[in-house]
Enzyme design. Structure first.
Site, PDB file in Angstrom:
ATOM      1  N   LYS A 121      49.684  42.100  38.741  1.00  0.00           N
ATOM      2  CA  LYS A 121      49.452  42.842  39.776  1.00  0.00           C
ATOM      3  C   LYS A 121      49.739  44.425  39.594  1.00  0.00           C
ATOM      4  CE  LYS A 121      52.459  44.040  42.915  1.00  0.00           C
ATOM      5  NZ  LYS A 121      53.704  44.322  43.734  1.00  0.00           N
ATOM      6  N   ASP A 139      48.712  42.061  46.196  1.00  0.00           N
ATOM      7  CA  ASP A 139      49.957  42.112  46.731  1.00  0.00           C
ATOM      8  C   ASP A 139      49.960  41.297  47.864  1.00  0.00           C
ATOM      9  OD1 ASP A 139      48.566  43.261  48.504  1.00  0.00           O
ATOM     10  OD2 ASP A 139      49.774  45.119  48.494  1.00  0.00           O
TER      11      ASP A 139
END
Length: 213
Positions: A121, A139
């Site tokens: 991420k 996320d």
């Protein structure tokens, strides 16, 4: 679960709701963004915003961090969850930048993920935001939106979500989709009392598409 065609429609409608969505956190260079993404894990933007300016002033570059210590870094970020681990990540990754990358934040996925505290991420955020490369970060907001709207299965992993979204929309839209879905997740598709029903356009005309797998 929606078909890929229907999922694409929902993502595009979310992008239409937030055509100008941009990152809310301000930074001046890739190293500052690196520290921000490390601090942001399991923390709110508000909590990071409260500490980042003093942190940036004290540590303008990896060299300044390397001459410090994890304990000193902790003193700047102790109001943030998991601050001890995050201080270690900032300290170790700064040393790695100096030792391996001449003090500069690298701009490839493999190199970024070689840094302590940087996972998929965070690497995608850095690639897209700092280096303007096509990347889609997953996320908690993005994952919640995708699951709530049946774009993916409830037990889908971040990797599976990333793979699906990057398959159904062109690469040039990945960064925009990420930012739009974050805004949508914060303001509309929230964890409590979501307001998605106030936006029926998300599912308009889906009867013309093969809706469900």
């Amino acid at each position: 679960m929606l078909t890929k065609e229907a999922a694409q429609h929902v993502v595009y409608e979310i992008m239409k709701l937030y055509p100008n969505a941009v990152p809310t956190m301000h930074y001046q260079n890739p190293f500052q963004l690196l520290m921000v993404v490390i601090l942001s894990a399991q923390a709110t933007d508000e909590s990071v915003a409260k500490v980042k300016d003093r942190l940036f002033e004290r540590y303008p570059n990896p060299q300044a961090v390397s001459e410090s210590s994890p304990e000193e870094i902790e003193s700047y970020i102790k109001t943030i969850g998991l601050y001890r681990n995050k201080a270690k990540y900032i300290y170790k990754s700064s040393h790695q930048l100096l030792e391996t990358f001449d003090g500069k934040v690298p701009n490839t996925r493999e190199e970024l993920q070689s840094l302590t505290g940087i996972g998929p991420k965070s690497a995608n955020i850095l690639l897209n935001v700092a280096f303007n490369q096509d990347a889609f970060a997953v996320d908690t907001h993005v994952a919640r939106v995708c699951k709530h709207h049946k774009i993916v299965e409830e037990n889908a992993t971040p990797k599976q979500i990333e793979e699906l979204i990057t398959e159904i929309i062109p690469a040039k839209y990945w960064g925009r989709a990420h930012q739009a879905m974050i805004s949508f997740g914060r303001e509309i598709c929230s964890p409590r009392n979501p307001k998605c029903h106030e936006h029926p356009q998300l599912y308009e005309n889906l009867e013309e598409i093969n809706l469900m797998d």
